[in-house]
Design an enzyme around this catalytic site. Structure first.
Site, PDB file in Angstrom:
ATOM      1  N   SER A 145     -30.393 -59.471 -24.470  1.00  0.00           N
ATOM      2  CA  SER A 145     -30.499 -60.836 -25.002  1.00  0.00           C
ATOM      3  C   SER A 145     -30.868 -61.861 -23.933  1.00  0.00           C
ATOM      4  O   SER A 145     -31.202 -62.996 -24.267  1.00  0.00           O
ATOM      5  CB  SER A 145     -29.187 -61.251 -25.657  1.00  0.00           C
ATOM      6  OG  SER A 145     -28.946 -60.451 -26.779  1.00  0.00           O
ATOM      7  N   SER A 210     -28.029 -65.814 -25.112  1.00  0.00           N
ATOM      8  CA  SER A 210     -29.088 -66.416 -25.948  1.00  0.00           C
ATOM      9  C   SER A 210     -29.169 -67.930 -25.798  1.00  0.00           C
ATOM     10  O   SER A 210     -30.229 -68.457 -25.445  1.00  0.00           O
ATOM     11  CB  SER A 210     -28.913 -66.032 -27.418  1.00  0.00           C
ATOM     12  OG  SER A 210     -28.684 -64.660 -27.568  1.00  0.00           O
ATOM     13  N   ASP A 371     -25.410 -59.007 -33.676  1.00  0.00           N
ATOM     14  CA  ASP A 371     -25.493 -58.082 -32.537  1.00  0.00           C
ATOM     15  C   ASP A 371     -24.128 -57.495 -32.192  1.00  0.00           C
ATOM     16  O   ASP A 371     -23.988 -56.286 -32.019  1.00  0.00           O
ATOM     17  CB  ASP A 371     -26.064 -58.829 -31.329  1.00  0.00           C
ATOM     18  CG  ASP A 371     -26.174 -57.948 -30.100  1.00  0.00           C
ATOM     19  OD1 ASP A 371     -27.056 -57.075 -30.080  1.00  0.00           O
ATOM     20  OD2 ASP A 371     -25.370 -58.123 -29.167  1.00  0.00           O
ATOM     21  N   HIS A 375     -23.268 -53.565 -32.307  1.00  0.00           N
ATOM     22  CA  HIS A 375     -22.770 -52.820 -31.141  1.00  0.00           C
ATOM     23  C   HIS A 375     -21.522 -52.021 -31.498  1.00  0.00           C
ATOM     24  O   HIS A 375     -21.310 -50.923 -30.988  1.00  0.00           O
ATOM     25  CB  HIS A 375     -22.428 -53.768 -29.990  1.00  0.00           C
ATOM     26  CG  HIS A 375     -23.599 -54.157 -29.149  1.00  0.00           C
ATOM     27  ND1 HIS A 375     -24.276 -53.258 -28.368  1.00  0.00           N
ATOM     28  CD2 HIS A 375     -24.215 -55.350 -28.963  1.00  0.00           C
ATOM     29  CE1 HIS A 375     -25.269 -53.885 -27.735  1.00  0.00           C
ATOM     30  NE2 HIS A 375     -25.250 -55.148 -28.092  1.00  0.00           N
ATOM     31  N   ASP A 412     -33.916 -61.405 -31.324  1.00  0.00           N
ATOM     32  CA  ASP A 412     -34.300 -61.160 -29.935  1.00  0.00           C
ATOM     33  C   ASP A 412     -34.697 -59.703 -29.705  1.00  0.00           C
ATOM     34  O   ASP A 412     -35.617 -59.410 -28.967  1.00  0.00           O
ATOM     35  CB  ASP A 412     -33.182 -61.599 -28.965  1.00  0.00           C
ATOM     36  CG  ASP A 412     -31.800 -61.080 -29.358  1.00  0.00           C
ATOM     37  OD1 ASP A 412     -31.666 -60.419 -30.415  1.00  0.00           O
ATOM     38  OD2 ASP A 412     -30.850 -61.344 -28.597  1.00  0.00           O
ATOM     39  N   HIS A 413     -33.988 -58.802 -30.394  1.00  0.00           N
ATOM     40  CA  HIS A 413     -34.268 -57.368 -30.231  1.00  0.00           C
ATOM     41  C   HIS A 413     -33.663 -56.653 -31.422  1.00  0.00           C
ATOM     42  O   HIS A 413     -32.855 -57.220 -32.158  1.00  0.00           O
ATOM     43  CB  HIS A 413     -33.659 -56.837 -28.933  1.00  0.00           C
ATOM     44  CG  HIS A 413     -32.182 -57.098 -28.857  1.00  0.00           C
ATOM     45  ND1 HIS A 413     -31.274 -56.397 -29.606  1.00  0.00           N
ATOM     46  CD2 HIS A 413     -31.469 -58.027 -28.177  1.00  0.00           C
ATOM     47  CE1 HIS A 413     -30.063 -56.869 -29.358  1.00  0.00           C
ATOM     48  NE2 HIS A 413     -30.144 -57.868 -28.506  1.00  0.00           N
ATOM     49  N   HIS A 489     -29.071 -51.275 -27.986  1.00  0.00           N
ATOM     50  CA  HIS A 489     -30.207 -51.990 -28.591  1.00  0.00           C
ATOM     51  C   HIS A 489     -31.333 -51.003 -28.905  1.00  0.00           C
ATOM     52  O   HIS A 489     -31.352 -49.888 -28.396  1.00  0.00           O
ATOM     53  CB  HIS A 489     -30.730 -53.059 -27.633  1.00  0.00           C
ATOM     54  CG  HIS A 489     -29.745 -54.154 -27.378  1.00  0.00           C
ATOM     55  ND1 HIS A 489     -29.930 -55.129 -26.434  1.00  0.00           N
ATOM     56  CD2 HIS A 489     -28.555 -54.432 -27.965  1.00  0.00           C
ATOM     57  CE1 HIS A 489     -28.902 -55.954 -26.441  1.00  0.00           C
ATOM     58  NE2 HIS A 489     -28.051 -55.556 -27.353  1.00  0.00           N
TER      59      HIS A 489
HETATM   60 ZN   LIG Z   1     -26.489 -56.794 -27.742  1.00  0.00          ZN
END
Ligand SMILES: [Zn+2]
Ligand SMILES: *[C@@H]1O[C@H](CO)[C@@H](O)[C@H](O)[C@H]1NC(C)=O
Ligand SMILES: *[C@@H]1O[C@H](CO)[C@@H](O)[C@H](O)[C@H]1NC(C)=O
Length: 536
Positions: A145, A210, A371, A375, A412-413, A489
């Site tokens: 991130s 972020s 996120d 995770h 972001d991903h 990720h």
């Molecule tokens: Zn992450």
């Protein structure tokens, strides 16, 4: 969209059938239900068949033809390009919001309304333009991130774990990140230079990677406060190495933010001081950065819960700092709804407050715990957090005029969440596949992760029966293939969705670091070319 999905399914089936050719078998594993004996396959298809999952009104081809014609007409009749100048920019970031997370959240949204779900759409999926964003970083195929925040906020790809610096800076090297010649500037700074108001909103800490992309320059995203620097190696002295929270309060452009909302109060307070949530501060240097901020902005206000936020008279305050937890905010699903504002509520106050500036505003709004939950392989929570951001996006679009406010939504991903197997239409997206099984006859969940802590295997490595574990429990931990200490990720592209002035720039496959340049073009800010140049 729906007819596209059907086409995709058909082409998928064709590929799968073609793959049964013996010479290809080794290289192209086929789905188990196609490998089964005719009888077994017949049972499975009979289970799915007899139109069990087919909605009666959808059995008619006419239904799909009409739907496709509607979609076609929408595109044919799309309004001419919106070439207005963007007075305001609202940039939503779903952290770790992979396309699979978007799809699963869309299905969940429909299922919560009692529908099959697949046919539903998130607010931002209805935006007129969308595309794909390539998320790799200067030194990383699969990014984090920090480097991605540098890309989508500063317009430059850099090294993983670093923020607001070029890729000459090595991870964890403080002297390199303190060197101003290595710094890159963010769209928040560009907006400030143009006289716009600026703000950041997140559901983790204000000093998290972020939002830090909007204001920080650092060789390590984890240096959120001075106490976080020492554990990363004794060569970095917190006295020489400005932590992220301190950069936010004392440096440009963070010190000029009109509005900040999120968690992380502890990062701003000394360890001998109790914060407004009853926990001790984290700082070792004795600094009280909230007092510093209040001194710089006497007309500003620090709020710490939903009530104090919602009862604010935004016309009477010059600055707003909301710190709703000592650390991360709580997942929406398990939060105290009386105490913690939702992302939509924070968004609403922010737009009301920032709209006071006749020059417009730039605000960064992050659904950060999509996120966190991915995770932890908490797919139910991740979908809930995605739906919370989806509501905030709807709120923002409802409150603003597409003629003057550009809204961009992206991630972001990605995360390696898969939606797999052959569950029937309308199958609970959080549950198990009712028909397909593994080779031992055990049912499996539709949602799985590539990596995480729970494989649900017995001592012989055989999968456990997990049917009763999954369904409505939002806190159920989804299975993963690779045993790691947490989810990882993923490197595939993420979606980007736009509505408002110059929305058409956000289409096709783009580099993530081009995003702020396109927003700046639309708003006539920054140092690159803008739409206003063409008016000369
Ligand atoms: Zn992450
Ligand atoms: C940090 O970078 C500087 C300049 O490139 C270099 O001289 C120094 O050795 C680096 N420090 C560490 C701990 O690697
Ligand atoms: C937006 O601008 C277009 C063209 O300038 C105009 O026709 C339309 O009414 C405007 N919409 C709103 C909501 O102001």
């Amino acid at each position: 969209m729906k007819s596209v999905a059907v086409l995709l399914l058909l082409s998928l089936m064709t590929v799968a059938l073609a793959a049964v050719a013996p010479s290809d078998r080794h290289y192209h594993p086929v789905p188990s239900f196609l490998q089964q004996s005719n009888a077994a396959r017949g049972n499975l298809l009979a289970g799915m068949g007899a139109n069990k999952y087919t909605l009666p009104h959808e059995a008619n081809a006419e239904f799909w033809l009409n739907l496709a014609r509607e979609e076609l007409a929408q595109r044919v009749n799309q309004k001419p390009m919106n070439l207005n100048k963007a007075k305001n920019i609202i940039f939503f970031l779903g952290d770790g919001m992979s396309l699979s997370t978007v799809t699963a959240a869309r299905i969940r949204k429909g299922q919560l309304k009692g529908n099959t779900g697949e046919e539903d759409a998130l607010s931002f999926e209805k935006f007129p333009y969308s595309g794909l964003s390539k998320t790799y970083c200067a030194n990383a195929q699969v990014p984090d991130s920090a480097c991605t925040a540098t890309a989508y906020l500063c317009g430059v790809k850099t090294n993983i774990v670093t923020i607001g610096v070029n890729a000459k800076v090595n991870y964890n090297n403080c002297s390199e990140s303190e060197d101003p010649t290595n710094h890159v500037s963010s769209i928040a700074a560009w907006a400030q230079k143009a006289g716009k108001s600026t703000g950041i909103i997140t559901t983790t800490t204000l000093s998290h990677a972020s939002p830090a992309g909007a204001y920080a320059n650092t060789a390590n995203r984890f240096w959120e406060c001075d106490a976080d620097i020492l554990p990363w190696g004794d060569h970095n002295d917190p006295a020489q190495c400005t932590d992220i929270a301190q950069q936010l309060i004392t440096q440009e452009p963070g010190r000029n933010f009109d509005l900040m909302m999120g968690g992380g109060m502890g990062k701003f307070l000394p360890k001998h001081l109790k914060d407004l949530h009853g926990n001790m501060g984290e700082r070792l240097d004795g600094r009280n950065l909230l007092a510093t901020w209040q001194g710089m902005h006497p007309g500003g206000v620090v709020v710490h819960n939903r009530n104090s936020l919602l009862s604010l008279d935004v016309d009477k305050v010059s600055h707003i700092m909301g710190l709703f937890q000592s650390g991360y905010m709580d997942y929406h699903a398990v939060s105290n709804k009386q105490k913690q504002p939702t992302l939509a509520e924070m968004t609403e106050v922010a737009i009301k407050f920032l709209s006071k500036n006749d020059n417009g505003y730039f605000v960064f709004i992050e659904g950060a715990q999509i996120d966190t939950a991915n995770h932890a392989n908490l797919a139910g929570i991740s979908l809930d957090e995605t739906l919370e951001m989806e509501k905030a996006v709807q709120k923002a679009r409802d409150m603003t005029d597409p003629n003057e406010t550009l809204i961009v939504v992206t991630a972001d991903h990605a995360h390696p969440l898969s939606i797999a197997g052959y569950p029937g239409r309308g199958t609970n997206i959080l549950g198990v596949n009712q028909h397909d099984t593994d080779i031992n006859g055990k049912k499996y969940t539709t949602l799985n992760y590539a990596a995480g802590t729970q494989q649900y295997l017995d001592e012989h490595g055989e999968r456990l029966d997990i049917e009763s574990t999954f369904g409505e429990d939002l806190l159920a931990q989804y299975p993963s293939y690779i045993h790691t200490d947490q989810g990882v990720h993923a490197g595939e592209d993420v979606g980007i969705f736009a509505s408002g002035p110059h929305e058409h720039l956000f289409r096709g496959v783009m580099e993530q670091h081009a995003i702020p340049h396109m927003m700046a073009y639309a708003a006539c800010i920054g140092e690159g070319p803008t739409m206003c140049d063409n008016k000369a």
